[in-house]
Design an enzyme around this catalytic site. Sequence first.
Site, PDB file in Angstrom:
ATOM      1  N   SER A  95       0.799  -1.148   0.004  1.00 24.94           N
ATOM      2  CA  SER A  95      -0.027   0.114  -0.075  1.00 24.94           C
ATOM      3  C   SER A  95       0.921   1.288  -0.049  1.00 24.94           C
ATOM      4  O   SER A  95       1.444   1.499   0.998  1.00 24.94           O
ATOM      5  CB  SER A  95      -0.813   0.017   1.310  1.00 24.94           C
ATOM      6  OG  SER A  95      -1.501  -1.190   1.388  1.00 24.94           O
ATOM      7  N   LYS A 170      -7.290   1.466  -2.421  1.00 25.95           N
ATOM      8  CA  LYS A 170      -6.775   0.947  -0.823  1.00 25.95           C
ATOM      9  C   LYS A 170      -6.750   2.140   0.192  1.00 25.95           C
ATOM     10  O   LYS A 170      -7.209   1.870   1.311  1.00 25.95           O
ATOM     11  CB  LYS A 170      -5.426   0.670  -1.064  1.00 25.95           C
ATOM     12  CG  LYS A 170      -4.846   0.169   0.382  1.00 25.95           C
ATOM     13  CD  LYS A 170      -5.118  -1.150   0.650  1.00 25.95           C
ATOM     14  CE  LYS A 170      -4.460  -1.113   2.371  1.00 25.95           C
ATOM     15  NZ  LYS A 170      -5.236  -2.321   3.028  1.00 25.95           N
ATOM     16  N   LYS A 238       0.975   5.503   8.200  1.00 27.67           N
ATOM     17  CA  LYS A 238       1.406   5.938   6.803  1.00 27.67           C
ATOM     18  C   LYS A 238       0.404   6.119   5.887  1.00 27.67           C
ATOM     19  O   LYS A 238       0.181   6.803   4.843  1.00 27.67           O
ATOM     20  CB  LYS A 238       2.500   4.694   6.733  1.00 27.67           C
ATOM     21  CG  LYS A 238       2.874   4.534   5.123  1.00 27.67           C
ATOM     22  CD  LYS A 238       2.050   3.743   4.370  1.00 27.67           C
ATOM     23  CE  LYS A 238       2.193   2.078   4.488  1.00 27.67           C
ATOM     24  NZ  LYS A 238       1.250   1.288   3.638  1.00 27.67           N
TER      25      LYS A 238
END
Length: 294
Positions: A95, A170, A238
């Site tokens: 990702s 995502k 993140k």
Amino acid sequence: MKIGFIGLGIMGKPMAKNLLKAGYELIVLDLNKIAVEELVSLGAESAETAAEIAEKTNTFITMLPNSPHVKEVALGKSGLIEGAKHGSLLIDMSSIAPLASREIAEALATKGIEMLDAPVSGGEPKAINGTIAVMVGGKKEVFDSNYELMMAMAASVVYVGEIGAGNIAKLCNQIVVALNIAAVSEALVLAQKAGVSPGLVYQAIRGGLAGSTVMDAKAPMMMDRNFNPGFKIDLHIKDMTNILETSRSVGVPLPLASQVMQIMLAVKQDGCGVEDHSSIVKFYEKMANIEISR
Ligand code: NAD
């Protein structure tokens, strides 16, 4: 068919094992030699560099933490680009920032190397039993010819658009997961403080409209005080960073995602960055001065 696999962490290791089970040959690489040895004991070859993997295979999968790691492995010194043949393919299942996917794909294209961005959802249990959901960006014909390979690790593999679209999907996924964990946390802390068993509240509501995959995965972990990752708070921060950067660049306010990012940062400051993201509940527990149990 021989596949290169780079990144044998919580997700990558079981995904690689599923490829072996499906009959693919593997050449693997990770900084963690113990993970590499485990795959070698199951029949995989190992490599010293990404360039070596690219010399020995035409299709390579990466499952790394974030954009800089994928950039380094793909484009850096002794990276895939140094060993790859014209017509090779990188399927990046990490990702990462959608913009980074596009930049890496452009750089690889100068050497005739194709790329799909194919991040996954489902967490470690679904990686282990081969039922992750994969969302894929890139050329449709490249997607079609690699569908079977991705399905060897997944329950669903869905084409969502051009390169970078997989990581946009995502980010959407990660908004829903983060907000859902925060909602479950709020609800269970309220139950505990109001004197009703969180375990019974969970049993009572999980079959109704409030029930979710996130609730089923995370509520038991919260109540059992099992914060082993799973998916680390650091990795979700993140993703939230990539979400908020993308929201700024396309001009979409995300008031709830912004709030949950602040909660995650607070939880990290309490030393929980490497814990599972279900430790978001600790933020609510601290504010209410109570700890939930079943
Ligand atoms: P992890 O930290 O467990 O694994 C990452 C692996 O990459 C480690 O084994 C590390 O040694 C290796 N690595 C890092 N830099 C490297 C390099 N330069 N060369 C070779 N190996 C290198 O992370 P994870 O939980 O497996 O997540 C991987 C990706 O999948 C992340 O982008 C994450 O956001 C995403 N993801 C994770 C989950 C989850 O539940 N854990 C679910 C869906 C998606």
